[in-house]
Motif scaffolding. Structure first.
Motif, PDB file in Angstrom:
ATOM      1  N   ASN A   1     -81.805 -25.938 -90.136  1.00  0.00           N
ATOM      2  CA  ASN A   1     -81.415 -24.720 -90.843  1.00  0.00           C
ATOM      3  C   ASN A   1     -81.199 -23.519 -89.925  1.00  0.00           C
ATOM      4  O   ASN A   1     -80.974 -22.417 -90.398  1.00  0.00           O
ATOM      5  N   GLY A   2     -81.278 -23.710 -88.612  1.00  0.00           N
ATOM      6  CA  GLY A   2     -80.980 -22.648 -87.666  1.00  0.00           C
ATOM      7  C   GLY A   2     -82.046 -21.576 -87.519  1.00  0.00           C
ATOM      8  O   GLY A   2     -81.834 -20.581 -86.845  1.00  0.00           O
ATOM      9  N   ALA A   3     -83.176 -21.737 -88.149  1.00  0.00           N
ATOM     10  CA  ALA A   3     -84.237 -20.729 -88.051  1.00  0.00           C
ATOM     11  C   ALA A   3     -85.416 -21.299 -87.276  1.00  0.00           C
ATOM     12  O   ALA A   3     -86.008 -22.290 -87.683  1.00  0.00           O
ATOM     13  N   GLY A   4     -85.751 -20.703 -86.150  1.00  0.00           N
ATOM     14  CA  GLY A   4     -86.896 -21.171 -85.365  1.00  0.00           C
ATOM     15  C   GLY A   4     -86.557 -22.369 -84.513  1.00  0.00           C
ATOM     16  O   GLY A   4     -85.980 -23.339 -84.980  1.00  0.00           O
ATOM     17  N   SER A   5     -86.912 -22.306 -83.267  1.00  0.00           N
ATOM     18  CA  SER A   5     -86.562 -23.369 -82.329  1.00  0.00           C
ATOM     19  C   SER A   5     -87.566 -24.508 -82.355  1.00  0.00           C
ATOM     20  O   SER A   5     -88.733 -24.320 -82.670  1.00  0.00           O
ATOM     21  N   ASN A   6     -87.086 -25.691 -82.022  1.00  0.00           N
ATOM     22  CA  ASN A   6     -87.958 -26.833 -81.774  1.00  0.00           C
ATOM     23  C   ASN A   6     -88.239 -26.862 -80.278  1.00  0.00           C
ATOM     24  O   ASN A   6     -87.353 -26.583 -79.473  1.00  0.00           O
ATOM     25  N   LYS A   7     -89.482 -27.207 -79.913  1.00  0.00           N
ATOM     26  CA  LYS A   7     -89.874 -27.246 -78.505  1.00  0.00           C
ATOM     27  C   LYS A   7     -90.541 -28.581 -78.225  1.00  0.00           C
ATOM     28  O   LYS A   7     -91.384 -29.032 -78.989  1.00  0.00           O
ATOM     29  N   ALA A   8     -90.146 -29.201 -77.120  1.00  0.00           N
ATOM     30  CA  ALA A   8     -90.706 -30.498 -76.755  1.00  0.00           C
ATOM     31  C   ALA A   8     -90.999 -30.527 -75.263  1.00  0.00           C
ATOM     32  O   ALA A   8     -90.256 -29.962 -74.463  1.00  0.00           O
ATOM     33  N   LYS A   9     -92.080 -31.232 -74.907  1.00  0.00           N
ATOM     34  CA  LYS A   9     -92.428 -31.394 -73.503  1.00  0.00           C
ATOM     35  C   LYS A   9     -92.983 -32.797 -73.281  1.00  0.00           C
ATOM     36  O   LYS A   9     -93.816 -33.273 -74.057  1.00  0.00           O
ATOM     37  N   VAL A  10     -92.511 -33.432 -72.210  1.00  0.00           N
ATOM     38  CA  VAL A  10     -93.024 -34.735 -71.803  1.00  0.00           C
ATOM     39  C   VAL A  10     -93.423 -34.642 -70.336  1.00  0.00           C
ATOM     40  O   VAL A  10     -92.646 -34.179 -69.499  1.00  0.00           O
TER      41      VAL A  10
END
Length: 189
Positions: free
Chosen positions: A70-79
């Motif tokens: 929906n374009g609101a708020g980013s997803n963040k991922a770390k490996v």
């Protein structure tokens, strides 16, 4: 043998009917790993963000899929990977989700799926031959799988109306958990 175990767990999670306990199995607070907290403080606007850190990593793989629906708020991922023949997958569909996988050892497999918004999920594997699958749906779940030692297997699904959980394994243990009880569950083996 490991591949058969992974396939069996995925099949079990997708086609079986789920049952779960009527009483609390142990209530505790979700203790986010330091790395997950640091990642949550990263300001990326509405863009998705991914970090991959490899240290002495050989024959390993990392797959990160993120879709901000929906374009609101980013997803963040770390490996973070150290060792060899480790495999990590993070898939996040929705917004404001934070995912972390840390692998230190040999032949570890981690799969973290988050569908919805405002989830925090972590899989930490320190040892060899560990398998973890964590799937969260709905909104606002905070869940962690921490595997220390060798040959741990954890498959956990947090359904839309479930609360958080924390699984800590120290070797040669298998857990399948489906949380739909709207209670926090902590399992320490």
């Amino acid at each position: 043998m490991k591949k058969l175990s992974v396939s069996y767990l995925y099949l079990l999670l997708t086609v079986s009917s789920y049952t779960y306990a009527n009483s609390d199995l142990g209530i505790s607070e979700f203790n986010a790993p330091e790395e997950l907290t640091a990642l949550s403080e990263l300001n990326t606007g509405n863009d998705n963000h991914a970090i991959v850190e490899l240290t002495n990593s050989t024959n390993s793989s990392v797959i990160i899929l993120q879709n901000n629906v929906n374009g609101a708020g980013s997803n963040k991922a770390k490996v973070q990977q150290t060792g060899y023949e480790n495999n990590a997958i993070i898939a996040q569909v929705g917004s404001s989700n934070i995912g972390l996988v840390i692998q230190d050892g040999i032949n570890n497999h981690a799969s973290l799926e988050q569908w919805g918004a405002n989830h925090e999920g972590a899989i930490i594997q320190n040892g060899n031959d560990n398998i973890a699958h964590l799937k969260q749906t709905g909104n606002g779940k905070k869940n962690a799988v921490n595997q220390t030692g060798d040959s741990n297997i954890a498959a956990a699904v947090n359904k839309s109306n479930g609360a958080g959980f924390s699984i800590n394994q120290t070797g040669n243990q298998g857990i399948i958990l489906v949380n739909g009880m709207d209670r926090f569950i902590s399992i320490i083996n």
